[in-house]
Design an enzyme around this catalytic site. Structure first.
Site, PDB file in Angstrom:
ATOM      1  N   CYS A 165       0.305  -3.654 -19.585  1.00 49.20           N
ATOM      2  CA  CYS A 165      -0.024  -2.765 -18.470  1.00 49.20           C
ATOM      3  C   CYS A 165       0.878  -3.234 -17.379  1.00 49.20           C
ATOM      4  O   CYS A 165       0.890  -2.511 -16.251  1.00 49.20           O
ATOM      5  CB  CYS A 165      -1.601  -3.007 -17.824  1.00 49.20           C
ATOM      6  SG  CYS A 165      -2.058  -4.549 -17.453  1.00 49.20           S
TER       7      CYS A 165
ATOM      8  N   ASN B 194       4.268  -8.149 -15.299  1.00 53.11           N
ATOM      9  CA  ASN B 194       4.885  -8.326 -13.639  1.00 53.11           C
ATOM     10  C   ASN B 194       4.508  -9.779 -13.150  1.00 53.11           C
ATOM     11  O   ASN B 194       5.569 -10.386 -12.858  1.00 53.11           O
ATOM     12  CB  ASN B 194       4.085  -7.274 -12.528  1.00 53.11           C
ATOM     13  CG  ASN B 194       4.177  -5.724 -13.199  1.00 53.11           C
ATOM     14  OD1 ASN B 194       5.193  -5.529 -13.862  1.00 53.11           O
ATOM     15  ND2 ASN B 194       3.165  -5.203 -12.553  1.00 53.11           N
ATOM     16  N   ASP B 195       3.466 -10.116 -13.312  1.00 51.94           N
ATOM     17  CA  ASP B 195       3.163 -11.540 -13.018  1.00 51.94           C
ATOM     18  C   ASP B 195       4.055 -12.682 -14.222  1.00 51.94           C
ATOM     19  O   ASP B 195       4.459 -13.550 -13.915  1.00 51.94           O
ATOM     20  CB  ASP B 195       1.826 -11.946 -12.786  1.00 51.94           C
ATOM     21  CG  ASP B 195       1.283 -11.570 -11.422  1.00 51.94           C
ATOM     22  OD1 ASP B 195       1.968 -11.890 -10.696  1.00 51.94           O
ATOM     23  OD2 ASP B 195       0.232 -10.945 -11.481  1.00 51.94           O
TER      24      ASP B 195
ATOM     25  N   ARG C  47     -10.202  -3.099 -13.501  1.00 53.43           N
ATOM     26  CA  ARG C  47      -9.937  -4.838 -13.415  1.00 53.43           C
ATOM     27  C   ARG C  47     -10.762  -5.128 -12.247  1.00 53.43           C
ATOM     28  O   ARG C  47     -10.800  -4.638 -11.236  1.00 53.43           O
ATOM     29  CB  ARG C  47      -8.413  -4.888 -13.170  1.00 53.43           C
ATOM     30  CG  ARG C  47      -7.800  -6.319 -13.043  1.00 53.43           C
ATOM     31  CD  ARG C  47      -6.622  -6.493 -13.095  1.00 53.43           C
ATOM     32  NE  ARG C  47      -6.104  -6.157 -11.737  1.00 53.43           N
ATOM     33  CZ  ARG C  47      -4.785  -6.144 -11.232  1.00 53.43           C
ATOM     34  NH1 ARG C  47      -3.917  -6.538 -12.396  1.00 53.43           N
ATOM     35  NH2 ARG C  47      -4.239  -5.650 -10.178  1.00 53.43           N
TER      36      ARG C  47
ATOM     37  N   HIS D  34       0.797  -1.142  -0.128  1.00 55.80           N
ATOM     38  CA  HIS D  34      -0.079  -0.012  -0.022  1.00 55.80           C
ATOM     39  C   HIS D  34       0.979   1.256  -0.059  1.00 55.80           C
ATOM     40  O   HIS D  34       0.522   2.148  -0.651  1.00 55.80           O
ATOM     41  CB  HIS D  34      -0.936   0.003   1.106  1.00 55.80           C
ATOM     42  CG  HIS D  34      -2.065   0.880   1.208  1.00 55.80           C
ATOM     43  ND1 HIS D  34      -2.789   1.316   2.285  1.00 55.80           N
ATOM     44  CD2 HIS D  34      -2.573   1.739  -0.023  1.00 55.80           C
ATOM     45  CE1 HIS D  34      -3.678   2.052   1.726  1.00 55.80           C
ATOM     46  NE2 HIS D  34      -3.517   2.485   0.407  1.00 55.80           N
TER      47      HIS D  34
ATOM     48  N   ARG E  98      -6.745  -0.827 -10.646  1.00 53.89           N
ATOM     49  CA  ARG E  98      -6.603  -2.013  -9.626  1.00 53.89           C
ATOM     50  C   ARG E  98      -7.583  -1.741  -8.580  1.00 53.89           C
ATOM     51  O   ARG E  98      -7.339  -1.075  -7.627  1.00 53.89           O
ATOM     52  CB  ARG E  98      -5.177  -2.169  -9.092  1.00 53.89           C
ATOM     53  CG  ARG E  98      -4.185  -2.342 -10.048  1.00 53.89           C
ATOM     54  CD  ARG E  98      -2.634  -2.468  -9.483  1.00 53.89           C
ATOM     55  NE  ARG E  98      -1.724  -3.070 -10.153  1.00 53.89           N
ATOM     56  CZ  ARG E  98      -0.737  -2.434 -10.594  1.00 53.89           C
ATOM     57  NH1 ARG E  98      -0.829  -1.069 -10.726  1.00 53.89           N
ATOM     58  NH2 ARG E  98       0.324  -3.452 -11.243  1.00 53.89           N
TER      59      ARG E  98
ATOM     60  N   ARG F 139       8.293 -11.947  -7.712  1.00 50.68           N
ATOM     61  CA  ARG F 139       8.715 -10.599  -7.856  1.00 50.68           C
ATOM     62  C   ARG F 139       8.830  -9.829  -6.726  1.00 50.68           C
ATOM     63  O   ARG F 139       9.296  -8.477  -6.715  1.00 50.68           O
ATOM     64  CB  ARG F 139       7.333 -10.151  -8.625  1.00 50.68           C
ATOM     65  CG  ARG F 139       6.105  -9.918  -7.811  1.00 50.68           C
ATOM     66  CD  ARG F 139       4.718  -9.825  -8.847  1.00 50.68           C
ATOM     67  NE  ARG F 139       4.276  -8.680  -8.566  1.00 50.68           N
ATOM     68  CZ  ARG F 139       3.053  -8.320  -9.186  1.00 50.68           C
ATOM     69  NH1 ARG F 139       2.285  -8.939 -10.151  1.00 50.68           N
ATOM     70  NH2 ARG F 139       2.419  -7.172  -9.102  1.00 50.68           N
TER      71      ARG F 139
ATOM     72  N   GLU G 213      -0.991 -12.844 -18.160  1.00 56.94           N
ATOM     73  CA  GLU G 213      -0.061 -13.016 -17.332  1.00 56.94           C
ATOM     74  C   GLU G 213       0.625 -14.139 -16.593  1.00 56.94           C
ATOM     75  O   GLU G 213       1.266 -14.297 -15.518  1.00 56.94           O
ATOM     76  CB  GLU G 213      -0.358 -11.898 -16.199  1.00 56.94           C
ATOM     77  CG  GLU G 213      -1.688 -12.326 -15.227  1.00 56.94           C
ATOM     78  CD  GLU G 213      -2.274 -11.189 -14.371  1.00 56.94           C
ATOM     79  OE1 GLU G 213      -1.354 -10.419 -13.871  1.00 56.94           O
ATOM     80  OE2 GLU G 213      -3.389 -11.155 -14.047  1.00 56.94           O
TER      81      GLU G 213
HETATM   82  C1  PEP Z   1       0.735  -7.551 -13.574  1.00 63.04           C
HETATM   83  O1  PEP Z   1       1.006  -8.661 -13.116  1.00 63.04           O
HETATM   84  O2  PEP Z   1       1.716  -7.184 -14.644  1.00 63.04           O
HETATM   85  C2  PEP Z   1      -0.176  -6.449 -13.779  1.00 63.04           C
HETATM   86  C3  PEP Z   1      -0.275  -5.406 -14.212  1.00 63.04           C
HETATM   87  O3  PEP Z   1      -0.827  -6.672 -12.532  1.00 63.04           O
HETATM   88  P1  PEP Z   1      -0.359  -6.669 -10.884  1.00 63.04           P
HETATM   89  O4  PEP Z   1       0.982  -5.740 -10.787  1.00 63.04           O
HETATM   90  O5  PEP Z   1      -1.536  -6.070 -10.240  1.00 63.04           O
HETATM   91  O6  PEP Z   1      -0.405  -8.069 -10.353  1.00 63.04           O
HETATM   92 MG    MG Z   2      -0.855  -9.435 -12.101  1.00 63.07          MG
END
Ligand code: PEP
Ligand code: MG
Length: 756
Positions: free
Chosen positions: A676, A628-629, A507, A364, A471, A639, A605
């Site tokens: 994204c 990211n995932d 989302r 957060h 998000r 990560r 992802e």
């Molecule tokens: C991702 O996984 O790239 C993504 C945008 O979602 P989050 O970072 O919220 O998991």
């Molecule tokens: Mg993600």
């Protein structure tokens, strides 16, 4: 053996400083192993020497004097090979170096193990015996385990400069190497470290030097009296309802409060110059250890009573201290865990940066930091929080690096970069109103990622073409229960309204993994491979439907709603979610609304979704790649784990291939596709994504204009050439260095630092 290990580690962790910690280690190991000598050598890289820093069994005055250069002796051999050396008679080994200063000549057997942290040699731990005999396997294992455990503590000391101090260099050499954490919010902060901690967390209380000893003693006695008063009142009140057995606990507390071991020992520590809270913590640590070492389970549990009592005393001691703190002009908040309310304690104009030992980009506080434009480094596990209050600190939020008391040339370099950054950001603002398109006319809309209403205004001001990823879990995280349909509707409507007619991608709830709700706890051994994202919401259609209804109702009259589904790993999940969304849509319209059907997208992802991207694209209206995932799942790198952060790289050829394949699959089905994840905000990656024919990008607002600058300086043709060259490379570092050169050639070198 395990108990011995544990108690040594506990003692080491509560040591006052590194010097004391090393003395504890050598004496406790010598006793535990029953050996003649135990010594620790620390590696001094500046002098290229291993220096004897603590010993039990050798002459005490040889400490700091026995210095072995990197090529000399058995110690150097252990360090160079990075493996244990176990010899029955060291003196017959060809590398044996006899140092008469320490009186080593009478010892024959030798067991040395390297102390290694993150592949770096910090020193060597060695035990010796007079007799000629190899150490047995138990001894060897014990020493290896000990050294592995100590490496973390020593790395802390190294990061805080203590190791250098101890190596007795006259002019303290500051360490130019950074401590590794995770990028939390972009930017560079240079300032004074201010340690912040939860006021009731005993373990988090740091030592702090004070001059007004009497004031601390008075405060301590006052706190003791207040707790005593509280306990007596409580005990009296409970007299009627509590069995006498239970009430005895209060008597025990009252006795502890008056005991010399608490009162006297803490006062003695204050007299040595520590503030009352730090002195209390040290006393409690010592006493808790005594209880914990007891064989009796009942007495061991009393350790927790003691801690509870200490928390009560602390409450009175700290009641006003934290709020009365003077924050330096350039405050960089550091802490084990930094929470959003803690940010509120620092006047905004003084808060320059955040460094936390725990947490990640998705914490957060990191999200808040990004919204406020404050650089942040998260997950800096080796951060010596107790010892850095007041030090000069640099937080590099781009790369997740932290420099503590860095040498002047590092400070100067970062100051220069920071100025350049500010100038660049100001300069880039002029791009807010120009379109994001390549020189040969390909338009690539840039959207903002957000999750907080506070984020909306900056996104609008920087000229975002819409919201590419909202998000929704954040409004869920900051509440005590699931927000209802009306409550959600109001939040979503504000976002949709602020951007209408530009698109807003909401989302659906993506909890699980590292994002948990306080009121919906999920306990799993492998949360990232567990109940996450769409898997949870499909199992709880009531949660999903309320959310979708809120989204649809929020979009009334605006028509700019896009719904994105996270963590899709099978086509059935997408089918089921679409069915539910259609159901919610028709039910709402049956209730008399006139709502348009939103466009529905699937996040790519998870590796399985990459392979099925065409099947998913056929069902959805658009795809959005969550790099990211996707990166963590493709590379098997958590990560949020700073220890493997170096392995986490979105420019890894496998990630590039997966993203490229997804884009092609989506286009095969004539569906638009976006990125994204954080990859979109890396100027290098953005250039390659243009080459891959990406349709749009979504990123944190702070990166928007940089990426726009790259796009406006590129032609799609040139981007394709770069991509073709990069696809032949085998490693992320090759990709990065190839692209860095191309960026320099384009005159975009200034942006390269923002990479990763
Ligand atoms: C991702 O996984 O790239 C993504 C945008 O979602 P989050 O970072 O919220 O998991
Ligand atoms: Mg993600």
């Amino acid at each position: 053996m395990l108990n011995t290990l544990r108690s040594i580690i506990q003692e080491v962790n509560s040591a006052r400083d590194l010097d004391q910690a090393l003395s504890i280690i050598v004496s406790r190991i010598r006793d535990a192993m029953g050996v003649d000598v135990c010594s620790i050598f620390l590696t001094d890289e500046h002098q290229q020497q291993h220096v004897l820093m603590a010993t039990q069994g050798l002459q005490a005055d040889s400490v700091g004097k026995v210095r072995l250069d990197f090529k000399t002796g058995l110690i150097s051999l252990v360090a160079a090979r990075a493996e244990p050396l176990n010899l029955a008679d060291a003196q017959v080994h060809p590398n044996y170096h006899h140092s008469d200063k320490a009186g080593m000549e009478i010892f024959h057997s030798f067991l040395g193990v390297p102390i290694i942290h993150h592949r770096k040699i910090l020193g060597v731990l060695v035990v010796r015996q007079k007799r000629i005999e190899r150490f047995d396997e138990d001894h060897e294992n014990f020493l290896i385990t000990m050294s592995a455990q100590l490496a973390g503590a020593m790395a802390h000391a190294k990061a805080s400069g203590e190791t250098d101090l101890l190596l007795k260099q006259h002019d303290r050499k500051h360490d130019a190497r950074p401590l590794q954490g995770l990028p939390g919010a972009p930017g560079v902060a240079i300032g004074t470290a201010v340690h912040i901690y939860p006021s009731t967390d005993l373990d988090a209380i740091p030592d702090r030097k004070v001059t007004n000893i009497q004031a601390e003693i008075d405060a301590f006695h006052h706190a003791l009296a207040s707790v005593k008063q509280d306990l007596t009142t409580l005990s009296n009140r409970l007299r009627e309802v509590l069995p006498s057995e239970e009430r005895r606990l209060f008597d025990a507390y009252l006795l502890m409060l008056d005991s010399h071991s608490l009162r006297g020992a803490t006062a003695a520590r204050i007299m040595e110059g520590n503030w009352a809270a730090g002195a209390l913590r040290a006393t409690i640590e010592e006493q808790v250890k005594v209880f914990m070492d007891m064989d009796d389970a009942y007495l061991r549990e009393r350790a927790e009573d003691l801690r509870e009592l200490a928390r009560r005393i602390l409450h009175y001691l700290l009641r006003d201290v934290q709020y009365k703190r003077d924050f330096p002009e350039h405050t960089v908040l550091v802490g084990e865990e930094i929470t959003a309310p803690m940010l509120g304690e620092v006047p905004t104009e003084r808060l320059r940066g955040i460094v936390a030992a725990r947490g990640s980009r998705t914490s957060h506080v990191a999200i808040l930091a990004r919204a406020l434009g404050i650089p942040a480094v998260m997950g800096a596990e080796d951060l010596p929080v107790q010892r850095i209050d007041g030090s000069v600190i640099i937080a590099d939020g781009y790369n997740g690096n932290v420099y503590i008391s860095p040498p002047l040339h590092v400070i100067t370099e970062f100051e220069r970069l920071s100025k350049e950054e500010a100038a660049l950001a100001a300069d880039l603002l002029r791009l807010a109103d120009v379109p994001s398109e390549t020189q040969d006319g390909k338009s690539i809309p840039l959207y903002a990622n957000t999750g907080l209403l506070a984020d909306i205004t900056p996104s609008l001001n920087t000229g975002a073409d819409g919201i590419g990823l909202y998000r929704t879990e954040f409004p869920f995280m900051i509440r005590q229960r699931f927000p209802g349909e009306e409550e959600q509707m109001r939040i979503y409507r504000q976002v949709l309204h602020a951007f209408a007619p530009k698109p807003v991608v909401l989302r659906t709830l993506d909890i699980g993994g590292d994002k948990s709700l306080p009121y919906f706890p999920i306990k799993e051994d492998n949360p990232f491979l567990g109940w996450r994202g769409i898997r949870i919401t499909l199992d709880h259609p009531e949660i999903f439907l309320v959310q979708v209804r809120a989204m649809l109702r929020a979009s009334a009259g605006m028509d700019n709603l896009y719904i994105l589904l996270p963590m899709i790993s099978r086509v059935a999940e997408l089918d089921d979610a679409i069915t539910l969304i259609r159901r919610a849509h028709s039910e709402l319209n049956e209730e008399g609304n006139m709502l348009a059907m939103p466009k529905i997208g699937a996040m790519i992802e998870v590796p399985s979704a990459v392979y099925q991207a065409a099947n998913l694209a056929r069902r959805a209206d658009f795809l959005s790649i969550g790099t990211n995932d996707l990166t963590q799942y493709l590379l098997a790198v958590d990560r949020n784990n700073a220890r493997v952060a170096e392995l986490y790289d979105t420019l890894h050829p496998a990630v590039l291939q997966a993203v490229y394949n997804t884009i092609r699959s989506s286009h095969q089905e004539n569906k638009p596709v976006s990125v994204c994840g954080e990859m979109a905000s890396d100027p290098i990656a953005a250039a390659l994504l243009v080459g891959m024919n990406i349709d749009s990008l979504s990123m944190s607002t702070a990166s928007l204009n940089r990426v726009k600058w790259v796009i406006r300086n590129l032609t799609q043709e040139r981007a394709r050439e770069y991509l073709q060259a990069v696809l032949l490379l085998e490693d992320a570092s090759e990709v990065r260095s190839y692209m860095n050169t191309r960026m320099e050639e384009m005159g975009l070198g200034g942006l390269v630092r923002a990479g990763r």
